[in-house]
Design a protein around this motif. Structure first.
Motif, PDB file in Angstrom:
ATOM      1  N   PRO A  22      -4.059  -0.003 -15.006  1.00 32.58           N
ATOM      2  CA  PRO A  22      -3.593   1.241 -14.871  1.00 32.58           C
ATOM      3  C   PRO A  22      -4.098   2.321 -13.993  1.00 32.58           C
ATOM      4  O   PRO A  22      -3.617   3.352 -13.584  1.00 32.58           O
ATOM      5  N   ALA A  23      -5.318   2.218 -13.622  1.00 31.89           N
ATOM      6  CA  ALA A  23      -6.177   3.143 -12.757  1.00 31.89           C
ATOM      7  C   ALA A  23      -5.887   2.842 -11.165  1.00 31.89           C
ATOM      8  O   ALA A  23      -5.733   4.046 -10.549  1.00 31.89           O
ATOM      9  N   LYS A  24      -5.287   1.905 -10.833  1.00 31.79           N
ATOM     10  CA  LYS A  24      -4.828   1.532  -9.496  1.00 31.79           C
ATOM     11  C   LYS A  24      -3.370   1.893  -9.263  1.00 31.79           C
ATOM     12  O   LYS A  24      -3.114   2.271  -8.155  1.00 31.79           O
ATOM     13  N   LEU A  25      -2.610   1.827 -10.405  1.00 26.53           N
ATOM     14  CA  LEU A  25      -1.264   2.102  -9.924  1.00 26.53           C
ATOM     15  C   LEU A  25      -0.595   3.335  -9.396  1.00 26.53           C
ATOM     16  O   LEU A  25       0.090   3.145  -8.458  1.00 26.53           O
ATOM     17  N   PRO A  26      -1.069   4.505  -9.590  1.00 23.89           N
ATOM     18  CA  PRO A  26      -0.984   5.826  -8.862  1.00 23.89           C
ATOM     19  C   PRO A  26      -1.351   5.607  -7.302  1.00 23.89           C
ATOM     20  O   PRO A  26      -0.526   6.065  -6.429  1.00 23.89           O
ATOM     21  N   ALA A  27      -2.354   5.148  -7.189  1.00 23.09           N
ATOM     22  CA  ALA A  27      -2.803   4.984  -5.725  1.00 23.09           C
ATOM     23  C   ALA A  27      -1.942   4.105  -5.087  1.00 23.09           C
ATOM     24  O   ALA A  27      -1.435   4.315  -3.733  1.00 23.09           O
ATOM     25  N   ILE A  28      -1.592   2.930  -5.457  1.00 22.65           N
ATOM     26  CA  ILE A  28      -0.646   2.243  -4.969  1.00 22.65           C
ATOM     27  C   ILE A  28       0.921   2.525  -4.632  1.00 22.65           C
ATOM     28  O   ILE A  28       1.342   2.557  -3.716  1.00 22.65           O
ATOM     29  N   GLY A  29       1.233   3.452  -5.679  1.00 23.18           N
ATOM     30  CA  GLY A  29       2.468   3.965  -5.502  1.00 23.18           C
ATOM     31  C   GLY A  29       2.723   5.139  -4.699  1.00 23.18           C
ATOM     32  O   GLY A  29       3.471   5.121  -3.576  1.00 23.18           O
ATOM     33  N   LYS A  30       1.555   5.986  -4.415  1.00 26.33           N
ATOM     34  CA  LYS A  30       1.136   6.918  -3.413  1.00 26.33           C
ATOM     35  C   LYS A  30       1.342   6.212  -1.970  1.00 26.33           C
ATOM     36  O   LYS A  30       2.072   6.713  -1.188  1.00 26.33           O
ATOM     37  N   SER A  31       0.494   5.185  -1.750  1.00 28.28           N
ATOM     38  CA  SER A  31       0.465   4.642  -0.534  1.00 28.28           C
ATOM     39  C   SER A  31       1.850   3.826  -0.234  1.00 28.28           C
ATOM     40  O   SER A  31       2.389   4.077   1.056  1.00 28.28           O
ATOM     41  N   ILE A  32       2.632   3.419  -1.205  1.00 28.09           N
ATOM     42  CA  ILE A  32       3.829   2.782  -0.752  1.00 28.09           C
ATOM     43  C   ILE A  32       4.828   4.022  -0.571  1.00 28.09           C
ATOM     44  O   ILE A  32       5.744   3.851   0.347  1.00 28.09           O
ATOM     45  N   GLY A  33       4.805   4.950  -1.355  1.00 25.65           N
ATOM     46  CA  GLY A  33       5.587   6.192  -1.103  1.00 25.65           C
ATOM     47  C   GLY A  33       5.218   6.962   0.557  1.00 25.65           C
ATOM     48  O   GLY A  33       6.418   7.110   1.557  1.00 25.65           O
ATOM     49  N   LEU A  34       4.070   6.864   1.121  1.00 16.78           N
ATOM     50  CA  LEU A  34       3.540   7.360   2.302  1.00 16.78           C
ATOM     51  C   LEU A  34       4.303   6.631   3.261  1.00 16.78           C
ATOM     52  O   LEU A  34       4.809   7.091   4.464  1.00 16.78           O
ATOM     53  N   ALA A  35       4.026   5.109   3.082  1.00 14.66           N
ATOM     54  CA  ALA A  35       4.393   4.163   3.989  1.00 14.66           C
ATOM     55  C   ALA A  35       5.721   4.186   4.109  1.00 14.66           C
ATOM     56  O   ALA A  35       6.557   4.161   5.471  1.00 14.66           O
ATOM     57  N   ILE A  36       7.010   4.316   3.079  1.00 14.48           N
ATOM     58  CA  ILE A  36       8.121   4.583   3.313  1.00 14.48           C
ATOM     59  C   ILE A  36       8.540   5.676   3.925  1.00 14.48           C
ATOM     60  O   ILE A  36       9.535   5.805   4.734  1.00 14.48           O
ATOM     61  N   GLY A  37       7.952   6.611   3.733  1.00 13.31           N
ATOM     62  CA  GLY A  37       8.215   8.073   4.387  1.00 13.31           C
ATOM     63  C   GLY A  37       7.976   8.003   6.030  1.00 13.31           C
ATOM     64  O   GLY A  37       8.755   8.387   6.830  1.00 13.31           O
ATOM     65  N   GLU A  38       6.784   7.161   6.269  1.00 16.88           N
ATOM     66  CA  GLU A  38       6.541   7.150   7.763  1.00 16.88           C
ATOM     67  C   GLU A  38       7.666   6.118   8.312  1.00 16.88           C
ATOM     68  O   GLU A  38       8.032   6.297   9.572  1.00 16.88           O
ATOM     69  N   PHE A  39       7.945   5.165   7.710  1.00 13.48           N
ATOM     70  CA  PHE A  39       9.114   4.378   8.319  1.00 13.48           C
ATOM     71  C   PHE A  39      10.291   5.072   8.350  1.00 13.48           C
ATOM     72  O   PHE A  39      11.180   4.949   9.435  1.00 13.48           O
TER      73      PHE A  39
END
Length: 65
Positions: A22-39
């Motif tokens: 549960p501690a890593k999921l927010p960071a992973i979600g944020k990273s994925i969101g940023l990657a999708i935004g850049e794409f």
């Protein structure tokens, strides 16, 4: 095929929770969101460049006529 239903989404999130915790999921979600935004930004920029070059070619054709 192609659409993810509620059951599949819950299964994927459960597996992600077990793997990453549960501690890593927010960071992973944020990273994925940023990657999708850049794409999306890159895809939009490429589309604009193509439209601009197409418009420039049409203007050049009209000038040469």
């Amino acid at each position: 095929m192609g659409k993810i239903g509620i059951t599949e989404l819950v299964l994927i999130l459960t597996i992600a929770l077990v793997i990453f915790g549960p501690a890593k999921l927010p960071a992973i979600g944020k990273s994925i969101g940023l990657a999708i935004g850049e794409f999306k930004n890159s895809a939009n920029k490429i589309s604009e460049d193509i439209m601009t070059s197409t418009d420039d070619e049409k203007k050049d054709e009209k000038k040469s006529e």
